[in-house]
Design an enzyme around this catalytic site. Structure first.
Site, PDB file in Angstrom:
ATOM      1  N   GLU A 133       0.798  -1.226   0.000  1.00 36.06           N
ATOM      2  CA  GLU A 133       0.000   0.000   0.000  1.00 36.06           C
ATOM      3  C   GLU A 133       0.833   1.280   0.000  1.00 36.06           C
ATOM      4  O   GLU A 133       0.645   2.154   0.859  1.00 36.06           O
ATOM      5  CB  GLU A 133      -0.963  -0.030   1.199  1.00 36.06           C
ATOM      6  CG  GLU A 133      -1.818  -1.292   1.194  1.00 36.06           C
ATOM      7  CD  GLU A 133      -2.715  -1.457   2.417  1.00 36.06           C
ATOM      8  OE1 GLU A 133      -2.626  -0.624   3.340  1.00 36.06           O
ATOM      9  OE2 GLU A 133      -3.483  -2.416   2.455  1.00 36.06           O
TER      10      GLU A 133
ATOM     11  N   GLU B 237      -5.864 -10.330  -2.665  1.00 35.40           N
ATOM     12  CA  GLU B 237      -6.751 -10.311  -1.496  1.00 35.40           C
ATOM     13  C   GLU B 237      -8.174 -10.101  -1.991  1.00 35.40           C
ATOM     14  O   GLU B 237      -8.610  -8.969  -2.173  1.00 35.40           O
ATOM     15  CB  GLU B 237      -6.376  -9.165  -0.550  1.00 35.40           C
ATOM     16  CG  GLU B 237      -4.927  -9.181  -0.105  1.00 35.40           C
ATOM     17  CD  GLU B 237      -4.585  -8.038   0.853  1.00 35.40           C
ATOM     18  OE1 GLU B 237      -5.509  -7.419   1.439  1.00 35.40           O
ATOM     19  OE2 GLU B 237      -3.380  -7.772   1.008  1.00 35.40           O
TER      20      GLU B 237
END
Ligand code: 9MR
Length: 345
Positions: free
Chosen positions: A128, A233
Site C-alpha cells: 500500500e 486479497e
C-alpha cells in the site's frame, strides 16, 4: 474437482489467507489444504505479530502457517515486509532517527527473507505505498528514508533471497484512475532503474454491488511492463440480512474477478482473503456492519460464490501443441443477476 485442481488446469495458483487460529479448526484445515494451492499468512508475518517486544521475535505462528503450506505442497506468499500498519508500538513510538529507522527496516527485511528463503515463493515486499491521488503515501518509511525506501526494500529482499518473486501490493487500483496510474508509474520507474520488482498485487476487497469492469485491462497494462500480476486479497462483503439474491450477486462478483484474471496470461495467482465467514476479518473494527465476505459460510458449507468460482475455473482450457492455454472467459452468463441489490456504503 477442488478449486485447486481446477485452477491448476489454467496454470493459476489459487490461494487463501490463513490464520493460525483457523488452522486449529479441523474443517478449516481440510478446506485450506484441499481447495487451495497457495497460502498467505493473514497476519502472522506482520511486524507487530513477529516482534511485539523489541529484540524478541516470535516465529511460532508464522512458522506454523509455513509448515502447513509445505505439508500440503502449497506456495507461500509472504505478507508484508514493509507496511505502515500493524507496526509494534516500540517502533512507532520509539522516536528513532531516520538512520536508525533505515537500519531497523533493513534488519527486518533481511531477517524475514533469510528465514523463509526457499519457503516463501513470493513476497509482498511493500504494501500500500500509493495514496488515492496517485502520490506516494506519506508513511513512517517514506518520511524517514524518502521515496527510495521501496527500491531499498526490494534490493535488500532480492540480495537475501534471489529466488523469491518480489511484489508491490496495493488496494483501490483495480480500474484506471490516479491511483492505478501512480502505481503504474512507480512500477515503471523501478524497472527503469533495474530494481528487482517481479510483480504487482491487486487487493480486491469489494462491497456487494461493486463491479470490476476493466480489471483485465488494468492487469494487462502492468503485464505490458513485463511484470506478473496477481489478485492478492479477494473478498466481497455485504450488509445483513443475508438473502439468496445477495449471495447470488456475491457469487457473480467472485466469478467476474476470476474471469478477469483468467483473461490475462500474466495473472499468475488469485488469493481469497479468508476461508469462511466465521473467521473473516471483515466484521472487525470500522467494517463491523458488514460480513459474509468469503466462499464458505459460518459452518464452512460452500456458498454460491464457491460454486461460481468453480464454474469460472471449469471453463474449457484450450490445449495447443501440448501446452495449456487460458480459455477466454464466457461473457453474458445466464447466472449473473440482472440487477445487483442496492448497497448502502
Ligand atoms: O485481515 C487482516 C486483519 O485481520 C487485520 O486486523 C488487518 C489490520 O490492518 O489487516 C487485515 O489484512 C489486510 C492486509 O494485511 C492488507 N490489505 C488489507 C487487508 C484487510 O484490511
Amino acid at each position: 474437482m477442488t478449486l485447486r485442481d481446477l485452477a491448476a488446469r489454467h496454470g493459476l495458483s489459487l490461494g487463501a489467507a490463513l490464520t493460525e487460529r483457523g488452522l486449529a479448526v479441523p474443517r478449516y484445515r481440510e478446506l485450506a489444504a484441499t481447495e487451495f494451492s497457495s497460502v498467505t499468512p493473514e497476519n502472522a508475518m506482520k511486524w507487530d505479530h513477529l516482534e511485539r517486544d523489541r529484540h524478541t521475535r516470535t516465529w511460532a505462528r508464522a512458522d506454523a502457517i509455513a509448515r502447513f503450506a509445505a505439508q500440503h505442497g502449497q506456495e507461500l506468499r509472504g505478507h508484508p515486509l514493509v507496511w505502515h500498519d500493524q507496526l509494534p508500538h516500540w517502533l512507532t513510538e520509539g522516536h528513532f532517527t531516520p538512520a536508525e529507522l533505515a537500519t531497523l527496516l533493513r534488519t527486518h527485511v533481511t531477517t524475514l527473507t533469510r528465514r523463509y528463503a526457499g519457503t516463501v515463493t513470493a513476497w509482498d515486499v511493500v504494501n500500500e505505498p500509493i495514496e488515492d491521488d496517485g502520490s506516494p503515501r506519506r508513511t513512517l518509511w517514506h518520511e524517514a528514508l524518502g521515496p527510495d525506501y521501496i527500491a531499498h526494500a526490494l534490493t535488500w529482499a532480492h540480495a537475501t533471497d534471489p529466488a523469491a518473486r518480489l511484489y508491490v501490493n496495493e488496494f483501490n487500483a483495480l480500474a484506471e484512475g490516479p491511483k492505478a496510474k501512480g502505481l503504474h508509474d512507480l512500477a515503471a520507474s523501478l524497472l527503469d532503474r533495474s530494481i528487482p520488482l517481479h510483480g504487482v498485487g491487486f487487493q480486491c476487497h469489494l462491497l456487494l454491488g461493486q463491479e470490476v469492469p476493466g480489471l483485465a485491462r488494468t492487469l494487462n497494462r502492468f503485464a505490458d511492463l513485463g511484470l506478473e500480476v496477481a489478485v492478492t486479497e479477494l473478498s466481497v462483503r455485504m450488509l445483513p440480512p443475508v438473502t439468496p439474491a445477495k449471495l447470488a450477486a456475491q457469487a457473480a462478483t467472485y466469478r467476474a474477478v476470476v474471469e478477469e484474471c483468467l483473461a490475462v496470461p500474466a495473472c499468475t495467482g488469485l488469493t481469497v482473503w479468508g476461508i469462511g465467514d466465521a473467521d473473516s476479518w471483515v466484521p472487525q473494527g470500522s467494517r463491523s456492519r458488514y460480513g459474509t465476505p468469503t466462499l464458505y459460510d459460518d459452518a464452512y458449507r460452500p456458498k454460491p460464490a464457491r460454486e461460481a468460482m468453480a464454474r469460472a475455473l471449469g471453463a474449457a482450457v484450450v490445449t495447443a501443441c501440448g501446452r495449456q492455454v487460458r480459455a477466454l472467459p464466457i461473457r453474458g452468463r445466464a447466472d449473473a443477476p440482472a440487477e445487483y441489490p442496492a448497497v448502502s456504503r
